[in-house]
Design a protein around this motif. Sequence first.
Motif, PDB file in Angstrom:
ATOM      1  N   ASP A   1       0.796  -1.226   0.000  1.00 27.29           N
ATOM      2  CA  ASP A   1       0.000   0.000   0.000  1.00 27.29           C
ATOM      3  C   ASP A   1       0.829   1.276   0.000  1.00 27.29           C
ATOM      4  OD1 ASP A   1       0.744  -0.641   2.646  1.00 27.29           O
ATOM      5  OD2 ASP A   1      -0.944   0.492   3.474  1.00 27.29           O
ATOM      6  N   ILE A   2       1.932   1.303   0.711  1.00 29.53           N
ATOM      7  CA  ILE A   2       2.743   2.527   0.780  1.00 29.53           C
ATOM      8  C   ILE A   2       3.312   2.867  -0.593  1.00 29.53           C
ATOM      9  CG2 ILE A   2       4.840   3.550   1.744  1.00 29.53           C
ATOM     10  CD1 ILE A   2       4.196   1.932   4.326  1.00 29.53           C
ATOM     11  N   GLU A   3       3.882   1.873  -1.267  1.00 33.87           N
ATOM     12  CA  GLU A   3       4.454   2.104  -2.592  1.00 33.87           C
ATOM     13  C   GLU A   3       3.384   2.452  -3.618  1.00 33.87           C
ATOM     14  OE1 GLU A   3       5.041  -0.707  -0.818  1.00 33.87           O
ATOM     15  OE2 GLU A   3       7.125  -0.503  -0.226  1.00 33.87           O
ATOM     16  N   ILE A   4       2.246   1.762  -3.548  1.00 32.49           N
ATOM     17  CA  ILE A   4       1.159   2.021  -4.497  1.00 32.49           C
ATOM     18  C   ILE A   4       0.646   3.442  -4.327  1.00 32.49           C
ATOM     19  CG2 ILE A   4      -1.220   1.437  -5.110  1.00 32.49           C
ATOM     20  CD1 ILE A   4      -0.486  -1.504  -4.427  1.00 32.49           C
ATOM     21  N   GLU A   5       0.379   3.848  -3.092  1.00 33.43           N
ATOM     22  CA  GLU A   5      -0.124   5.206  -2.856  1.00 33.43           C
ATOM     23  C   GLU A   5       0.892   6.257  -3.289  1.00 33.43           C
ATOM     24  OE1 GLU A   5      -1.957   6.179   0.844  1.00 33.43           O
ATOM     25  OE2 GLU A   5      -3.160   4.355   0.826  1.00 33.43           O
ATOM     26  N   ARG A   6       2.158   6.040  -3.028  1.00 35.37           N
ATOM     27  CA  ARG A   6       3.190   6.999  -3.431  1.00 35.37           C
ATOM     28  C   ARG A   6       3.187   7.177  -4.957  1.00 35.37           C
ATOM     29  NH1 ARG A   6       8.258   5.514  -0.774  1.00 35.37           N
ATOM     30  NH2 ARG A   6       7.672   3.607  -1.723  1.00 35.37           N
TER      31      ARG A   6
ATOM     32  N   HIS B   1      -0.162   8.874  -6.088  1.00 34.74           N
ATOM     33  CA  HIS B   1      -0.147  10.308  -5.797  1.00 34.74           C
ATOM     34  C   HIS B   1       0.767  11.049  -6.767  1.00 34.74           C
ATOM     35  CE1 HIS B   1      -1.556   9.656  -1.378  1.00 34.74           C
ATOM     36  NE2 HIS B   1      -2.457   9.312  -2.262  1.00 34.74           N
ATOM     37  N   LYS B   2       1.905  10.448  -7.078  1.00 32.63           N
ATOM     38  CA  LYS B   2       2.836  11.064  -8.032  1.00 32.63           C
ATOM     39  C   LYS B   2       2.182  11.210  -9.407  1.00 32.63           C
ATOM     40  CE  LYS B   2       7.315  10.417 -10.193  1.00 32.63           C
ATOM     41  NZ  LYS B   2       8.058   9.401 -10.877  1.00 32.63           N
ATOM     42  N   ALA B   3       1.515  10.152  -9.862  1.00 36.96           N
ATOM     43  CA  ALA B   3       0.875  10.184 -11.181  1.00 36.96           C
ATOM     44  C   ALA B   3      -0.226  11.240 -11.240  1.00 36.96           C
ATOM     45  CB  ALA B   3       0.301   8.808 -11.524  1.00 36.96           C
ATOM     46  N   PHE B   4      -1.073  11.310 -10.220  1.00 35.77           N
ATOM     47  CA  PHE B   4      -2.153  12.297 -10.221  1.00 35.77           C
ATOM     48  C   PHE B   4      -1.608  13.718 -10.087  1.00 35.77           C
ATOM     49  CE2 PHE B   4      -5.037   8.732  -9.206  1.00 35.77           C
ATOM     50  CZ  PHE B   4      -5.917   8.913 -10.259  1.00 35.77           C
TER      51      PHE B   4
END
Length: 123
Positions: free
Chosen positions: A66-71, A74-77
Amino acid sequence: MAFINPTRFEISIRMFSMDKEASEVFYEGEDKTIFSGSTQVIPDIKYFQLSRENKKEFDEFYENNDIEIEREEHKAFTEWFYECWKAAQGHKMNLPSYFVIHDHYKSLDLRANKWISDDEKWE
């Protein structure tokens, strides 16, 4: 402010008019060209569909990453929003402008294209 829900693949974007005390600004006049308060820019929209048979597998994968996915999400958005803001010539507005992910303490200063803390933003 962007509201991103990675486990439901949804995003919404709301724009706020704020003062230096971090309070929402309202306008009670009749001039419709004056923005105040907040407005929904993008309502809750799904940006990805996942089949039911893959949902359990994704949930397990998300729980472990989850931490890597959210990072990365968030970067992409953030990059997408910044490029849209530039294309819309947001820099021509003579107002401070920030992109914030809900419940985060840092904001992207769109005019300077750098991350700043809430303390820096409101000082």
